[in-house]
Design a protein around this motif. Structure first.
Motif, PDB file in Angstrom:
ATOM      1  N   ASN A 156     -34.599  72.392  48.583  1.00  0.00           N
ATOM      2  CA  ASN A 156     -34.002  73.663  48.977  1.00  0.00           C
ATOM      3  C   ASN A 156     -33.592  73.688  50.442  1.00  0.00           C
ATOM      4  O   ASN A 156     -32.796  74.526  50.857  1.00  0.00           O
ATOM      5  CB  ASN A 156     -34.976  74.810  48.706  1.00  0.00           C
ATOM      6  CG  ASN A 156     -35.290  74.954  47.231  1.00  0.00           C
ATOM      7  OD1 ASN A 156     -36.179  74.292  46.721  1.00  0.00           O
ATOM      8  ND2 ASN A 156     -34.555  75.805  46.537  1.00  0.00           N
ATOM      9  N   GLU A 194     -25.559  70.619  50.587  1.00  0.00           N
ATOM     10  CA  GLU A 194     -24.915  69.945  49.465  1.00  0.00           C
ATOM     11  C   GLU A 194     -24.440  68.548  49.840  1.00  0.00           C
ATOM     12  O   GLU A 194     -24.598  67.595  49.067  1.00  0.00           O
ATOM     13  CB  GLU A 194     -23.737  70.778  48.953  1.00  0.00           C
ATOM     14  CG  GLU A 194     -23.090  70.193  47.708  1.00  0.00           C
ATOM     15  CD  GLU A 194     -22.008  71.095  47.130  1.00  0.00           C
ATOM     16  OE1 GLU A 194     -21.272  70.627  46.253  1.00  0.00           O
ATOM     17  OE2 GLU A 194     -21.926  72.264  47.562  1.00  0.00           O
ATOM     18  N   LYS A 239     -28.048  64.505  39.736  1.00  0.00           N
ATOM     19  CA  LYS A 239     -27.402  65.692  40.299  1.00  0.00           C
ATOM     20  C   LYS A 239     -27.693  66.915  39.432  1.00  0.00           C
ATOM     21  O   LYS A 239     -27.932  68.018  39.945  1.00  0.00           O
ATOM     22  CB  LYS A 239     -25.891  65.482  40.396  1.00  0.00           C
ATOM     23  CG  LYS A 239     -25.119  66.661  40.997  1.00  0.00           C
ATOM     24  CD  LYS A 239     -25.589  66.963  42.416  1.00  0.00           C
ATOM     25  CE  LYS A 239     -24.675  67.941  43.128  1.00  0.00           C
ATOM     26  NZ  LYS A 239     -24.592  69.259  42.473  1.00  0.00           N
ATOM     27  N   ARG A 240     -27.700  66.722  38.133  1.00  0.00           N
ATOM     28  CA  ARG A 240     -27.990  67.838  37.228  1.00  0.00           C
ATOM     29  C   ARG A 240     -29.423  68.329  37.420  1.00  0.00           C
ATOM     30  O   ARG A 240     -29.673  69.538  37.404  1.00  0.00           O
ATOM     31  CB  ARG A 240     -27.756  67.394  35.783  1.00  0.00           C
ATOM     32  CG  ARG A 240     -27.785  68.538  34.778  1.00  0.00           C
ATOM     33  CD  ARG A 240     -27.098  68.152  33.487  1.00  0.00           C
ATOM     34  NE  ARG A 240     -27.807  67.123  32.756  1.00  0.00           N
ATOM     35  CZ  ARG A 240     -27.371  65.881  32.598  1.00  0.00           C
ATOM     36  NH1 ARG A 240     -26.216  65.513  33.150  1.00  0.00           N
ATOM     37  NH2 ARG A 240     -28.067  64.999  31.897  1.00  0.00           N
ATOM     38  N   GLN A 241     -30.353  67.411  37.622  1.00  0.00           N
ATOM     39  CA  GLN A 241     -31.738  67.817  37.847  1.00  0.00           C
ATOM     40  C   GLN A 241     -31.896  68.519  39.191  1.00  0.00           C
ATOM     41  O   GLN A 241     -32.647  69.497  39.313  1.00  0.00           O
ATOM     42  CB  GLN A 241     -32.672  66.603  37.771  1.00  0.00           C
ATOM     43  CG  GLN A 241     -32.658  65.880  36.438  1.00  0.00           C
ATOM     44  CD  GLN A 241     -32.779  66.833  35.252  1.00  0.00           C
ATOM     45  OE1 GLN A 241     -33.764  67.569  35.130  1.00  0.00           O
ATOM     46  NE2 GLN A 241     -31.782  66.825  34.375  1.00  0.00           N
ATOM     47  N   VAL A 242     -31.190  68.039  40.203  1.00  0.00           N
ATOM     48  CA  VAL A 242     -31.223  68.700  41.516  1.00  0.00           C
ATOM     49  C   VAL A 242     -30.747  70.143  41.385  1.00  0.00           C
ATOM     50  O   VAL A 242     -31.344  71.070  41.944  1.00  0.00           O
ATOM     51  CB  VAL A 242     -30.352  67.937  42.539  1.00  0.00           C
ATOM     52  CG1 VAL A 242     -30.153  68.773  43.804  1.00  0.00           C
ATOM     53  CG2 VAL A 242     -30.996  66.602  42.900  1.00  0.00           C
ATOM     54  N   ASP A 243     -29.666  70.333  40.639  1.00  0.00           N
ATOM     55  CA  ASP A 243     -29.129  71.684  40.447  1.00  0.00           C
ATOM     56  C   ASP A 243     -30.154  72.582  39.742  1.00  0.00           C
ATOM     57  O   ASP A 243     -30.282  73.772  40.073  1.00  0.00           O
ATOM     58  CB  ASP A 243     -27.839  71.631  39.623  1.00  0.00           C
ATOM     59  CG  ASP A 243     -26.688  70.994  40.397  1.00  0.00           C
ATOM     60  OD1 ASP A 243     -26.776  70.929  41.642  1.00  0.00           O
ATOM     61  OD2 ASP A 243     -25.715  70.558  39.754  1.00  0.00           O
ATOM     62  N   LEU A 281     -32.765  73.565  42.305  1.00  0.00           N
ATOM     63  CA  LEU A 281     -32.257  74.550  43.258  1.00  0.00           C
ATOM     64  C   LEU A 281     -32.131  75.937  42.634  1.00  0.00           C
ATOM     65  O   LEU A 281     -32.284  76.949  43.319  1.00  0.00           O
ATOM     66  CB  LEU A 281     -30.901  74.093  43.812  1.00  0.00           C
ATOM     67  CG  LEU A 281     -30.931  72.807  44.669  1.00  0.00           C
ATOM     68  CD1 LEU A 281     -29.530  72.441  45.116  1.00  0.00           C
ATOM     69  CD2 LEU A 281     -31.850  72.986  45.875  1.00  0.00           C
ATOM     70  N   LYS A 282     -31.869  75.989  41.329  1.00  0.00           N
ATOM     71  CA  LYS A 282     -31.783  77.282  40.639  1.00  0.00           C
ATOM     72  C   LYS A 282     -33.161  77.826  40.256  1.00  0.00           C
ATOM     73  O   LYS A 282     -33.271  78.960  39.815  1.00  0.00           O
ATOM     74  CB  LYS A 282     -30.920  77.149  39.378  1.00  0.00           C
ATOM     75  CG  LYS A 282     -29.439  76.927  39.656  1.00  0.00           C
ATOM     76  CD  LYS A 282     -28.600  77.111  38.401  1.00  0.00           C
ATOM     77  CE  LYS A 282     -29.005  76.133  37.318  1.00  0.00           C
ATOM     78  NZ  LYS A 282     -28.150  76.278  36.095  1.00  0.00           N
ATOM     79  N   ARG A 340     -25.549  64.826  48.397  1.00  0.00           N
ATOM     80  CA  ARG A 340     -24.542  63.841  47.983  1.00  0.00           C
ATOM     81  C   ARG A 340     -24.794  62.502  48.661  1.00  0.00           C
ATOM     82  O   ARG A 340     -24.722  61.437  48.035  1.00  0.00           O
ATOM     83  CB  ARG A 340     -23.152  64.354  48.352  1.00  0.00           C
ATOM     84  CG  ARG A 340     -21.997  63.398  47.995  1.00  0.00           C
ATOM     85  CD  ARG A 340     -20.779  63.699  48.853  1.00  0.00           C
ATOM     86  NE  ARG A 340     -21.066  63.468  50.271  1.00  0.00           N
ATOM     87  CZ  ARG A 340     -20.376  64.012  51.269  1.00  0.00           C
ATOM     88  NH1 ARG A 340     -19.386  64.849  51.012  1.00  0.00           N
ATOM     89  NH2 ARG A 340     -20.691  63.729  52.525  1.00  0.00           N
TER      90      ARG A 340
END
Length: 220
Positions: free
Chosen positions: A198, A202, A175-179, A182-183, A206
């Motif tokens: 992208n 969300e 999840k941290r890598q996905v964030d 996305l940033k 999940r």
């Protein structure tokens, strides 16, 4: 002309038969002593996902990421001293990647014979890699994963080539890598900072992460 062709074919055969130097697993294990400080002795990562599981990961992926850390194409402060100050060579990268990829972690508790002492039982249990199930719509997650992700990461989630294994990885780490993707802080694919992730909502992300925790295959 025939002579030249014969020489060309002979030379081509000789060049084609040059053995590929195999990775040195013993050297890789030695280097892993440094990696173990964060990723664990067996490459199991941090228990809360602060450090990813690297055991069993794809060789080419490990190699590419270590080179990215070394060149700072992928900025990661904790990896800086191990890839730059240590001056990790291409040979070192090949050796450690091969060693890490060779580690197999069971994902169910061991069966004891009764002859093991307490320490042996503890060490056997510590090697078990169990990723807790997380909430989400497994049916939707499976459908999305197979449609959007399986082409690169394989239907089983075990990855292929340059694309990493996802199954058996800490959900919090994924999840941290996905964030980060996305940033735009970490490129997801060859297209740059904008990729398939992208286009996902969300709750869809999940569901995919939940699905990945449901397809771990027990080793017999």
């Amino acid at each position: 002309m025939l002579f030249r062709l014969s020489v060309f074919l002979i030379m081509g055969g000789l060049l084609g038969s040059v053995p590929v130097v195999a990775a040195d697993l013993d050297k890789g294990k030695e280097i892993n002593g440094t990696c173990a400080a964060c990723h664990g002795e067996h490459g199991e990562g941090g228990k809360k996902g602060e450090y990813p599981r690297i055991a069993g990961q794809q060789v080419k992926y490990i190699e590419s990421q270590l080179r990215n850390f070394r060149s700072r194409t992928r900025v990661n402060i904790p990896m800086f001293p191990y890839t730059q100050e240590r001056e990790l060579s291409d040979e070192d990268i090949k050796d450690i990647a091969a060693y890490i990829a060779s580690i197999e972690l069971p994902n169910k508790m061991p069966t004891y014979t009764g002859k093991e002492d307490a320490l042996t039982k503890l060490l056997m249990a510590e090697k078990v890699m169990i990723i807790p199930r997380v909430e989400g719509d497994l049916e939707n997650g499976g459908r999305l994963y197979q449609k959007q992700c399986a082409a690169c990461h394989a239907k089983s989630g075990k990855g292929r080539g340059m694309f990493p294994m996802l199954v058996g990885q800490y959900t919090s780490y994924l999840k941290r890598q996905v964030d980060l993707y996305l940033k735009g802080d970490r490129p997801h694919d060859e297209e740059g900072t904008v990729g398939l992730l992208n286009g996902l909502k969300e709750d869809e992300i999940r569901d995919i992460l939940a699905y990945l925790t449901s397809i771990q295959e027990p080793q017999e």
